[in-house]
Design an enzyme around this catalytic site. Structure first.
Site, mmCIF file in Angstrom:
data_model
loop_
_atom_site.group_PDB
_atom_site.id
_atom_site.type_symbol
_atom_site.label_atom_id
_atom_site.label_comp_id
_atom_site.label_asym_id
_atom_site.label_seq_id
_atom_site.Cartn_x
_atom_site.Cartn_y
_atom_site.Cartn_z
ATOM 1 N N ALA A 115 36.539 -25.295 16.882
ATOM 2 C CA ALA A 115 35.558 -26.152 16.218
ATOM 3 C C ALA A 115 35.372 -27.440 17.015
ATOM 4 C CB ALA A 115 36.027 -26.470 14.804
ATOM 5 N N GLY A 143 38.732 -21.744 15.319
ATOM 6 C CA GLY A 143 37.653 -21.063 14.626
ATOM 7 C C GLY A 143 37.096 -19.896 15.412
ATOM 8 N N GLU A 196 39.189 -17.080 14.467
ATOM 9 C CA GLU A 196 38.895 -16.737 13.073
ATOM 10 C C GLU A 196 37.605 -15.919 12.964
ATOM 11 O OE1 GLU A 196 40.791 -19.944 10.134
ATOM 12 O OE2 GLU A 196 39.470 -20.871 11.616
ATOM 13 N N GLU A 198 45.500 -25.178 15.465
ATOM 14 C CA GLU A 198 45.104 -26.250 14.552
ATOM 15 C C GLU A 198 46.222 -27.246 14.244
ATOM 16 O OE1 GLU A 198 42.002 -23.085 13.798
ATOM 17 O OE2 GLU A 198 44.116 -23.155 14.319
#
Length: 681
Positions: free
Chosen positions: A62, A101, A104, A124
């Protein structure tokens, strides 16, 4: 302006390409684009959806710039819930890094194909948060609790080959997109998104091991503890509820002081690595180097250069010393291989780049020469003069001094513009910090070359002006001075160390000094005293321990602590008695200090020195001091560095604390003269 999402079609397959160069980071526009394309795909009659990244990156995570802002819809967790439940098969064609992300997104697909060069990870926790779009729940369904904990709690990435063995991906391919288009329908129909797989088996042992790891290796940090709980819950909590808990935890952590601090460090590091762009880029990168001195520091510097592909000649005084240096280098290579940092072939390549010689006769022409002798001005000055005489005038000559005056060292050189301080931290092959010290005559071209070198070596470079100890060691001196003042006022060695570890420092000041050696501290005290006298309130404890008792730290089996045969430290009665004796000689009335008082005083001492460093222009900005303290001295990263932490305390509170200490001990304390300016922004 090109859109960050492209939808194309091939042989009935819809291909969604994320194109947000250079790293395909996920932001609000990318999320909205993915959601829109998912709706379009359902209307086209495509038989499969393939998601890939433009260029050589899948999705590197992200955009961290959004983390300090209010959430903007659509949220990635909602988009991926749609993706995971599409009525057609979905394939992640992972053409490069799939991080945060990005991974993910891949986890929400039915099938994952990765290039052999891909890296996959959920880092993260390094930003003080946890995966917030299904990572803590979908990953355990694919690879199990233990392996998921290892990836998520540590934040480390795995190679594509490791991912295949773990079951994280189903296929390796040189061309993941081509392989996804060609994938057999029967194979794809049998694949399921993790949402449709059974919950992983509970693994309470793995969860407890992870909690112990976090307590030992990541003290004070919140996100790793939360990550353990979320991954463990994936075995017992319905997916819908677990995803909601994950999202709530993500949003809570994202707004925390720790996450803000870690984002501050992340962006500050990025700025530091780009610092070299402000200076002229050298016409060619350094491919050859000379290092004078093959001891622990010199050998580590030479090894660091060689692992970056630079051919290095290590210079020693005699043939026997050169052989000793070669043995030091070989030990580092062997350690690199045994720890898996180097493959045997890579180790052999590093060995081939390292040559040891005696004397300065017939040195090869070289791009860079670094002296790494011990901290003696006359010795270093003589080496630099000999190097300049033996090498072409275009060679950059650097000193690795930790304290000495770089301006004075340049006085005897014919080409001082080509001279620069490059201060590696010990051990040089491990520590990431590199202080680039600019003398009054160092040219911008030379600084540009130094910053390019730092980037090549994977170091965090910080520009420093000239002063005793530069940025880091100057602050360290004030830190140790304040700790010694606490000792003679009533604190105890292991209390001080424990208090600073509790704050988050990697080591307390006394354990750290025992590690580096009291002889080094002693030599520095004598050098400074000879030049400018001892400072007000100097505590002569190091001198007593070295001169009277020959206690040099771990290397002698005794320093601030006693060390048993197993190397474990224990409090020293001898040291305690010397502290009492010095305390009486300095007429102090001893009292107890709480851990909070200890931490407060030592932090204030460091902040005061840092303010002076900024005021004098030795450091350009507070963020540089944060990087120095984190990467050179073990200041807790999750507190954002010394100056970020001080800013959180607040200017008014700091001024009040300093004023109170001035009233108590005006010899030792003062209100920093530029506190207003430092904390104005």
């Amino acid at each position: 302006m090109p859109m960050p999402i492209e939808l194309s079609f091939s042989n009935g397959a819809a291909i969604l390409t994320i194109d947000n160069s250079p790293l395909n980071l996920i932001n609000a526009e990318v999320r909205a684009g993915i959601q829109h394309c998912i709706s379009q795909v359902l209307e086209t009659g495509a038989t499969r959806l393939i998601i890939t990244g433009a260029g050589t990156t899948f999705v590197a995570g992200a955009d961290a710039k959004e983390f300090g802002q209010l959430p903007v819809d659509p949220q990635l967790n909602d988009v991926l819930l749609q993706l995971a439940h599409l009525p057609i098969p979905t394939i992640a064609a992972i053409n490069g890094a799939a991080l945060g992300g990005g991974l993910e997104i891949a986890l929400a697909c039915c099938y994952r194909i990765a290039s052999t060069s891909a890296k996959l990870g959920l880092p993260e926790v390094n930003l003080g948060i946890v995966p917030g779009a299904g990572g803590t729940q979908r990953l355990p369904r694919l690879i199990g609790i233990e392996a998921a904990l290892d990836m998520i709690v540590t934040g480390k990435a795995v190679s594509a080959e490791q991912a295949l063995k773990m079951g994280l991906i189903q296929l390796l391919a040189d061309d993941p997109l081509g392989a996804a288009i060609a994938l057999d329908d029967d194979v794809l129909e049998a694949a399921q998104a993790p949402d449709n797989l059974p919950s992983p088996k509970p693994n309470h042992v793995a969860a407890e091991v992870a909690r112990a790891h976090v307590a030992r290796r990541m003290p004070g940090q919140n996100a790793p503890h939360v990550a353990v709980d979320l991954v463990a819950a994936s075995a017992m909590t319905p997916l819908h509820d677990a995803l909601a808990s994950e999202r709530a935890a993500f949003l809570d952590l994202r707004a925390s002081d720790q996450a803000r601090a870690l984002r501050h460090v992340f962006f500050t590091e990025r700025t530091a690595t780009n610092k070299g762009r402000t200076y002229p880029r050298p016409s060619r990168d350094a491919e050859t180097a000379i290092v004078v001195g093959g001891g622990n520091m010199g050998a580590a510097i030479a090894y660091t250069l060689a692992t970056a592909g630079i051919s290095v000649t290590v210079v020693e005084r005699s043939a026997s010393s050169a052989e000793w240096a070669r043995e030091n280098l070989q030990k580092l290579i062997d350690q690199g291989i045994s720890r898996g940092i180097l493959s045997p072939d890579a180790g052999k390549a590093v060995e081939d780049r390292l040559v040891t010689v005696s004397g300065y006769d017939a040195l090869p022409p070289t791009d860079l020469a670094i002296e790494a002798a011990f901290e003696d001005f006359a010795v270093k000055s003589a080496i630099l003069t000999e190097l300049e005489g033996a090498l072409p005038p275009e060679t950059i000559i650097a000193t690795n001094t930790s304290y000495l005056d770089v301006n004075r060292l340049s006085d005897g050189l014919k080409h001082p513009a080509r001279f620069v301080g490059i201060h590696f931290f010990s051990p040089a092959h491990i520590m990431k910090l590199l202080e680039v010290v600019r003398s009054d005559r160092t040219s911008d071209d030379t600084l540009g070359a130094a910053f390019v070198l730092a980037r090549r070596l994977g170091k965090i470079p910080v520009l420093s002006g000239v002063c005793d100890g530069f940025i880091g060691n100057r602050i360290l001196s004030s830190y140790r001075h304040a700790a010694n003042r606490l000792l003679v006022k009533g604190a105890i060695v292991d209390e001080i160390d424990a208090a600073m570890r509790g704050f988050g420092m990697a080591m307390g000041p006394y354990a750290a000094q025992d590690m580096s050696g009291l002889d080094i501290a002693y030599a520095n005290i004598r050098r400074k005293a000879a030049a400018e006298g001892n400072c007000c309130g100097h505590v002569p404890l190091v001198e007593r321990l070295v001169e009277k008792h020959k206690r040099l730290g771990r290397k002698s089996g005794a320093g601030w602590y006693d060390y048993g045969p197993d190397g474990k430290p224990s409090p020293s009665e001898l040291v305690a008695s010397e502290i009492l004796r010095v305390s009486e000689e300095m007429n102090f009335t001893r009292r107890e200090f709480s851990a909070d008082e200890i931490v407060e005083r030592l932090l204030l001492a460091m902040v005061a020195e840092a303010c002076d460093i900024l005021d004098e222009g030795v450091a350009e900005k507070p963020q540089d001091i944060d990087l120095v303290m984190i990467h050179g001295y073990g200041f807790p990263r999750w507190r954002g560095g010394l100056m970020h932490h001080a800013k959180n305390i607040g200017k008014d509170r700091l001024a009040a604390l300093f004023s109170a200490l001035v009233r108590e001990d005006p010899c030792d304390w003062r209100v920093p003269r530029n506190l207003e300016r430092v904390f104005a922004t």
